[in-house]
Write an enzyme that holds these catalytic residues in place. Structure first.
Site, short mmCIF file in Angstrom:
data_model
loop_
_atom_site.label_atom_id
_atom_site.label_comp_id
_atom_site.label_asym_id
_atom_site.label_seq_id
_atom_site.Cartn_x
_atom_site.Cartn_y
_atom_site.Cartn_z
N ASP A 59 22.28 45.71 46.52
CA ASP A 59 22.74 44.98 45.16
C ASP A 59 23.78 46.20 44.14
OD1 ASP A 59 23.09 44.51 42.36
OD2 ASP A 59 21.42 43.59 41.81
N SER A 142 42.23 40.54 42.10
CA SER A 142 42.61 38.34 42.05
C SER A 142 43.87 38.14 41.16
CB SER A 142 41.31 37.81 41.56
OG SER A 142 41.93 36.80 40.89
N TYR A 155 35.91 35.40 34.07
CA TYR A 155 36.09 36.17 35.60
C TYR A 155 37.35 36.73 35.02
CZ TYR A 155 37.57 36.24 40.12
OH TYR A 155 38.02 36.39 41.05
N LYS A 159 38.44 40.73 35.96
CA LYS A 159 39.63 41.04 36.64
C LYS A 159 40.43 41.45 35.94
CE LYS A 159 38.28 39.68 40.10
NZ LYS A 159 37.53 40.77 41.24
#
EC number: 1.3.1.56
Length: 277
Positions: A59, A142, A155, A159
């Protein structure tokens, strides 16, 4: 073979972009260790690539798991030349107004623990080996690290944090380790969402991204996942990318030059919040 004799560690490398990176780096002559939570997919990688790949179940949120991955990579391949922190989840563009109050804290923690802390853990665990090899780190960012509306606030904030991490670590780790980032665009993959928002089994491949991006991207189509791998090979190649550190590569089909479709993303807020002026 641009990377013959190099040793690479990739997190989240058993599916999607990570899997494509493993395939490409092996094709370029590298030995690749992969940290991923899926034992089944790691076994498939080892079957497909034999002794060129070492699968490690773990993990990314656990520093101990990351340290174990680094240790096993060095034990198997003798070093780590390139680290690619790549594991992540997407919030499926869940807007702030749609985030349930009762799930907000858990969703924030889940997204940031995987998408940000997991990256920091990876570098921390691999740092001695990277310094010893005069290696490099390539962060998967991204397009959401550069522009709004590539995800929701969780998100997008995560990022953007990686953009800052590239810059800070490029400074802190110079001159021994190069640090760069690749801002890829939409990918048809198994990328999942936050379990805390009930999206743990939802895959981005269920979203009609190809149709959406065809009308948005200047190149006129959604790139295939394999097409993103060349940027990583470039940054990892010592002879080609030796001067590159702190570089952020927009690698998304030209999203940043497409122009704006709308000046406001909150045109429906009054209705959503049941406000009637």
């Amino acid at each position: 073979m641009k990377l013959k004799g190099e040793a690479v560690l990739i997190t989240g490398g058993a599916s999607g972009l990570g899997r494509a990176l493993v395939d490409r780096f092996v094709a370029e002559g590298a030995k690749v260790a992969v940290l991923d939570k899926s034992a089944e997919r790691l076994a498939e990688l080892e079957t497909d690539h034999g002794d060129n790949v070492l699968g490690i179940v773990g993990d990314v949120r656990s520093l101990e798991d990351q340290k174990q991955a680094a240790s096993r990579c060095v034990a198997r391949f003798g070093k780590i030349d390139t680290l690619i922190p790549n594991a992540g989840i997407w919030d499926y563009s869940t807007a702030l107004v749609d985030l349930p109050e009762e799930s907000l804290d858990a969703a924030f923690d889940e997204v940031f623990h995987i998408n940000v802390k997991g990256y920091i853990h990876a570098v921390k665990a691999c740092l001695p080996a990277l310094v010893a090899s005069r290696g490099n780190v390539i962060f998967t960012i991204s397009n959401a690290g550069f522009y709004p509306n590539g995800g929701g606030p969780l998100y997008t904030a995560a990022k953007h944090a990686i953009v800052g991490l590239v810059r800070e670590l490029a400074f802190e780790l110079a001159p021994y380790v190069r640090v760069n980032g690749v801002g890829s665009g939409g990918i048809n993959s198994d990328l999942r969402g936050p379990s805390s928002l009930g999206m743990g089994s939802k895959a981005i491949s269920t979203v009609p991204l190809a149709d959406m991006l065809k009308s948005v991207l200047p190149i006129g189509r959604m790139p295939e996942v394999e097409e993103y791998t060349g940027a990583y090979v470039f940054f990892a190649t010592r002879g080609d990318a030796a001067p590159a550190t702190g570089a952020l590569l927009n690698y998304d089909g030209g999203l940043g030059v497409r122009g704006f479709f709308s000046g406001a993303g909150g045109n429906d807020l009054l209705e959503q919040l049941n406000i009637h002026p």
